[in-house]
Each structure stands twice: as structure tokens, then as C-alpha cells.
Design a protein around this motif. Structure first.
Motif, PDB file in Angstrom:
ATOM      1  N   UNK A   1       0.823  -1.196   0.000  1.00  0.00           N
ATOM      2  CA  UNK A   1       0.000   0.000   0.000  1.00  0.00           C
ATOM      3  C   UNK A   1       0.864   1.255   0.000  1.00  0.00           C
ATOM      4  N   UNK A   2       0.292   2.349  -0.407  1.00  0.00           N
ATOM      5  CA  UNK A   2       1.037   3.612  -0.489  1.00  0.00           C
ATOM      6  C   UNK A   2       1.487   4.116   0.880  1.00  0.00           C
TER       7      UNK A   2
ATOM      8  N   UNK B   1       2.449 -13.702   3.703  1.00  0.00           N
ATOM      9  CA  UNK B   1       2.744 -12.757   4.774  1.00  0.00           C
ATOM     10  C   UNK B   1       1.967 -11.485   4.505  1.00  0.00           C
ATOM     11  N   UNK B   2       1.142 -11.078   5.482  1.00  0.00           N
ATOM     12  CA  UNK B   2       0.314  -9.888   5.327  1.00  0.00           C
ATOM     13  C   UNK B   2       0.695  -8.872   6.395  1.00  0.00           C
ATOM     14  N   UNK B   3       0.626  -7.596   6.028  1.00  0.00           N
ATOM     15  CA  UNK B   3       1.013  -6.505   6.927  1.00  0.00           C
ATOM     16  C   UNK B   3      -0.197  -5.622   7.174  1.00  0.00           C
ATOM     17  N   UNK B   4      -0.473  -5.335   8.453  1.00  0.00           N
ATOM     18  CA  UNK B   4      -1.630  -4.523   8.831  1.00  0.00           C
ATOM     19  C   UNK B   4      -1.210  -3.341   9.692  1.00  0.00           C
TER      20      UNK B   4
ATOM     21  N   UNK C   1      -1.830  -3.275   4.510  1.00  0.00           N
ATOM     22  CA  UNK C   1      -0.745  -2.473   3.947  1.00  0.00           C
ATOM     23  C   UNK C   1       0.189  -3.259   3.031  1.00  0.00           C
ATOM     24  N   UNK C   2       0.082  -4.563   3.027  1.00  0.00           N
ATOM     25  CA  UNK C   2       0.949  -5.350   2.155  1.00  0.00           C
ATOM     26  C   UNK C   2       0.603  -6.823   2.171  1.00  0.00           C
TER      27      UNK C   2
END
Length: 224
Positions: free
Chosen positions: A31-32, A180-183, A194-195
Motif C-alpha cells: 500500500x502507499x 505474509x500480510x502486513x496490517x 498495507x501489504x
């Protein structure tokens, strides 16, 4: 006799190389606003029932994030009794997220085993003359809470050379699909993602051997 030993060693090396584990990034998105998490406390979670696997993945990812100046903490250190690989009800999800936020964590890096597939692979060795010269072998994710609560996991004989006969080897190859996810927990659920980094691991030997390379691949994508 020395030449025979050399040929045997080369054949064994070919078989081993054909069954080594590999890691491949199949998809990646950022994400930006993901840069906003660089100055925040990040909780690293590895979703696995096996504590050794959980620890290795969390440790390797957290260490690389810290090496890049990010305040990352392994969940097994901060919440050793918290079991991540289970389906949760809505109230349990809210409670779990609040516990994480109460400890000052603004971001979460969560790794999940999404899928595993098997394939029967047949390879051939031999079929050449050896001995005269050296041989060469050439959607939808929602907020952290909804994802966390719902997505869980269920290797020459003589001067003129001699013909090496063809040998066929059949083995089962396993590919594990990890994500893998980013919050960012400071944002509304629909904006927290976010990713996302999706990686295939083929024929892993052990968590200890594959986790460092996996962590390298994740952080490399985040730094792009």
C-alpha cells in the motif's frame, strides 16, 4: 576406480540438486502508506501449531526487520501462551486485537500457510558417455481482525569413456504456499491492509533451513 567414484558422486549431486528446496515469490503488493509503520512497534506472528516452526519464522522475520531499523517483536516472546492457528468468534477476535493494541503494537506482520500441493516428479540421469573428459551438468482481506480470525492452516572408466545407462527416479514433490500480510492497526478495518506477499516453497527440508530464506524474500519485497 577413481573415475568410477567421480561419476557416482556427480550422479548423486544431480539427484540431490533435483530435490533441493526452492523459494519463489509469486505475488507481492504494498500500500502507499506502508512506510508509516517504519516508526511504530510491530508484532511478528507465525501461524503454526508447531512451536519450533512458529519461533523460527517469527525470529527470522523480526531480526531482519530490526536490522532495517524497525521495532519488531516476536509474538512467541511477547505472548507465549497465545495460540494463533485457530478459528475465533467475533468477540474473541476483538479481545485478541485489543490485547495486541494495549501492548503498544501499531502494526502486525502475519505469516500464514495457505495451501499445500503434491506432485509426482520423474527425472532421468545418465544416458551419456563418461570417462574421457570431466562431466558438467549444466481479494479480499478486510482488517487484521477478520483475516486473523478466519484464515488459519489446516530432495571414465577407460581412455575412451564408457556409456552411463539412463536411470529413472520418481519422487513426490511438495509445494507450500505461504502468505505474509502486513496490517496497520491504527486504521479502520477496511483500510488496515498495507501489504501482501505470497511465496511458494518447494520441498522444504525443515523450518530451520527454509525460514531464513523466506524472511529474506519477505523483507526484500518490503524494501522495494
Amino acid at each position: 576406480m577413481k573415475r568410477i567414484k567421480q561419476i557416482i558422486m556427480l550422479l548423486l549431486l544431480t539427484v540431490l540438486l533435483g530435490s533441493c528446496s526452492s523459494i519463489k515469490v509469486v505475488d507481492s503488493w504494498k500500500g502507499d502508506d506502508i512506510g508509516a509503520l517504519k516508526t511504530e512497534k510491530i508484532l511478528v506472528i507465525g501461524r503454526s501449531d508447531d512451536m519450533v516452526t512458529r519461533q523460527r519464522f517469527e525470529q527470522e522475520i523480526a531480526e531482519r526487520l530490526r536490522a532495517n531499523g524497525i521495532d519488531a517483536t516476536e509474538s512467541y516472546k511477547k505472548f507465549p501462551a497465545m495460540k494463533h492457528n485457530q478459528e475465533l468468534k467475533d468477540d474473541e477476535i476483538s479481545q485478541r486485537v485489543q490485547i495486541i493494541k494495549n501492548e503498544g503494537f501499531k502494526g502486525v506482520v502475519l505469516t500464514v500457510l495457505k495451501d499445500m500441493s503434491k506432485e509426482v516428479v520423474t527425472s532421468e540421469t545418465g544416458g551419456y558417455v563418461a570417462g574421457g573428459y570431466p562431466a558438467y551438468y549444466g481479494g479480499y482481506y478486510g482488517g487484521f481482525g477478520s483475516y486473523y480470525g478466519a484464515v488459519y492452516s489446516p530432495y571414465g572408466y577407460g581412455y575412451g569413456g564408457a556409456y552411463v545407462p539412463t536411470e529413472t527416479r520418481t519422487y513426490t514433490s511438495e509445494t507450500y504456499n505461504l502468505e505474509t500480510v502486513i496490517y496497520n492497526l491504527d486504521l479502520e478495518p477496511g483500510q488496515q491492509l498495507q501489504g501482501v506477499i505470497t511465496i511458494d516453497i518447494t520441498d522444504p527440508k525443515s523450518a530451520g533451513k527454509v525460514a531464513p530464506a523466506y524472511a529474506d524474500a519477505v523483507v526484500k519485497q518490503l524494501k522495494k
